[in-house]
Structures are given as C-alpha cells and as structure tokens.
Design a protein around this motif. Structure first.
Motif, mmCIF file in Angstrom:
data_model
loop_
_atom_site.group_PDB
_atom_site.id
_atom_site.type_symbol
_atom_site.label_atom_id
_atom_site.label_comp_id
_atom_site.label_asym_id
_atom_site.label_seq_id
_atom_site.Cartn_x
_atom_site.Cartn_y
_atom_site.Cartn_z
ATOM 1 N N VAL A 24 -32.678 -78.220 7.329
ATOM 2 C CA VAL A 24 -31.577 -77.431 6.758
ATOM 3 C C VAL A 24 -31.618 -77.252 5.236
ATOM 4 O O VAL A 24 -31.803 -76.247 4.771
ATOM 5 C CB VAL A 24 -30.126 -77.772 7.117
ATOM 6 N N ALA A 25 -31.930 -78.239 4.423
ATOM 7 C CA ALA A 25 -32.191 -78.192 3.232
ATOM 8 C C ALA A 25 -33.486 -77.259 2.638
ATOM 9 O O ALA A 25 -33.530 -76.361 1.903
ATOM 10 C CB ALA A 25 -32.359 -79.490 2.479
ATOM 11 N N LEU A 26 -34.747 -77.579 3.551
ATOM 12 C CA LEU A 26 -35.616 -76.659 3.400
ATOM 13 C C LEU A 26 -35.381 -75.012 3.653
ATOM 14 O O LEU A 26 -35.759 -74.486 2.853
ATOM 15 C CB LEU A 26 -36.871 -77.145 4.358
ATOM 16 N N PHE A 27 -34.746 -74.847 4.621
ATOM 17 C CA PHE A 27 -34.570 -73.305 5.075
ATOM 18 C C PHE A 27 -33.473 -72.905 4.083
ATOM 19 O O PHE A 27 -33.117 -71.600 4.023
ATOM 20 C CB PHE A 27 -34.265 -73.461 6.336
ATOM 21 N N SER A 33 -36.622 -69.651 1.988
ATOM 22 C CA SER A 33 -36.285 -68.733 2.883
ATOM 23 C C SER A 33 -36.344 -67.250 2.722
ATOM 24 O O SER A 33 -36.470 -66.788 3.593
ATOM 25 C CB SER A 33 -34.697 -69.283 3.404
ATOM 26 N N ARG A 34 -36.374 -67.116 1.536
ATOM 27 C CA ARG A 34 -36.631 -65.601 1.198
ATOM 28 C C ARG A 34 -38.157 -64.956 1.879
ATOM 29 O O ARG A 34 -38.071 -63.701 2.010
ATOM 30 C CB ARG A 34 -36.720 -65.390 -0.297
ATOM 31 N N TRP A 35 -38.809 -65.887 2.332
ATOM 32 C CA TRP A 35 -40.015 -65.334 2.898
ATOM 33 C C TRP A 35 -40.202 -65.779 4.254
ATOM 34 O O TRP A 35 -41.054 -65.388 5.086
ATOM 35 C CB TRP A 35 -41.340 -66.094 2.232
ATOM 36 N N ASP A 38 -35.982 -62.972 8.476
ATOM 37 C CA ASP A 38 -35.240 -61.960 8.006
ATOM 38 C C ASP A 38 -34.537 -62.559 6.540
ATOM 39 O O ASP A 38 -33.773 -61.880 6.086
ATOM 40 C CB ASP A 38 -34.159 -61.194 8.911
ATOM 41 N N GLY A 39 -35.169 -63.599 5.982
ATOM 42 C CA GLY A 39 -34.756 -64.059 4.839
ATOM 43 C C GLY A 39 -33.424 -65.093 4.951
ATOM 44 O O GLY A 39 -33.236 -65.609 6.169
ATOM 45 N N ALA A 130 -44.704 -60.939 3.738
ATOM 46 C CA ALA A 130 -44.112 -60.052 2.983
ATOM 47 C C ALA A 130 -44.996 -59.753 1.826
ATOM 48 O O ALA A 130 -45.495 -60.686 1.122
ATOM 49 C CB ALA A 130 -42.829 -60.448 2.416
ATOM 50 N N GLU A 131 -45.180 -58.339 1.587
ATOM 51 C CA GLU A 131 -46.001 -57.883 0.387
ATOM 52 C C GLU A 131 -45.901 -58.690 -0.821
ATOM 53 O O GLU A 131 -46.899 -58.865 -1.419
ATOM 54 C CB GLU A 131 -46.080 -56.328 0.314
#
Length: 170
Positions: A24-27, A33-35, A38-39, A130-131
C-alpha cells in the motif's frame, strides 16, 4: 505458482499477507502510482488490489506477481501477464523512489524478461509506458525493447507500446 527469482541484488518472491502495508505504501506514493495503471487511487482501492493478489491472481494461478525485495525489505512490485492491449505478455514493474537511480530497475526488468523467455517460452515480451515516463522508456530501450506503436488514451495522453523479441542463437 509464482516462482522465486533472484538477481544480484534483488529477491522476487510471492507476496505474503504481511506485505500489505509495504504494498500500500508503494502504490500510495504518487511518484510511483502516477505511472501505474490509471494512476493514483484511494488507499482502500490499493488494499482491495492487494487482497485480489491472493483471492484471484494466486488462487486461480492467473499470472505471476512478485514482491521485490532488497536486503529483506520490500522495495518494489513486478508482474508478467497476458494482456489483450498488446496481444501478448506484458511486464509491469515499479520500484520505491529510494531504490531509483542505482540500476535496480534494469536488474528487475531484465529478470522479468528472462523469466518470460526462459520459463514461459515466450518469443516476445511487451511493455506499455506513459509517454512522459522517460526514465522507464530509456531503461527499456537500453535493454533491447523497441517502439511498436503509440496508443492515444481517452484523456488525450499517449501510451507507448514497446516489445523485445527473444534473441535466437546463431
């Protein structure tokens, strides 16, 4: 069943229930999580995702998902799975920011790709990025991935699809 993989500095093994807080801390770290998918999502959604790793992914042997550890500490997440979006198997990986910049991402990605080729017998492995995620794009290109196509997302952003083919012996 998801096997244990080892690299020079990393241990990839199946998650245990005790890994929930680290997962949970990682995500929940927006830099990570931005990558992912869906973010960023809520903590409750990440906890539910962690639960599904056990109740769906492992229980039904859907695909391989690993906790990534360094010196016994959870520092990342990895998986390889069949994805219709690429018409084949896709690698997914994430490292905690404190593990960035030390070559661990390359080590991790190479381990998952090698598993796909050597253990799953795949001829090709894909990644979607993601680009704007230039660090991941550079890493993947450095280890032999090439650009296949771009996908225009509903929000107007671009996802790059990359692939790496198994090298055949000459």
């Amino acid at each position: 069943m998801t096997p244990v993989l080892r690299t020079e500095r990393l241990l990839l093994d199946p998650y245990t229930p005790g890994d929930e807080e680290g997962f949970v801390a990682l995500f929940q770290d927006v830099r990570v999580s931005r990558w992912m998918g869906d973010g960023p999502v809520t903590e409750a959604e990440d906890r539910a995702l962690f639960g599904r790793v056990f109740t769906k992914v492992y229980a039904e042997n859907l695909f391989d998902v690993w906790a990534v550890r360094r010196d016994g500490r959870l520092v990342g997440h990895a998986e390889i799975k069949r994805t219709e979006a690429v018409g084949g198997h896709e690698i997914v990986y994430a490292l905690a920011p404190e593990a960035w910049g030390s070559g661990l991402g390359t080590e991790l990605a190479e381990a998952i790709v090698a598993y796909g080729f050597d253990s799953l017998g795949l001829a090709e492995v894909h990644a979607t990025v993601a680009e704007p995620n230039t660090a991941s794009l550079v890493l993947l290109e450095r280890i032999g991935f090439t650009h296949v196509r771009d996908v225009r997302e509903d929000d107007g952003s671009t996802t790059r699809v990359l692939a790496r083919r198994r090298r055949t012996a000459v």
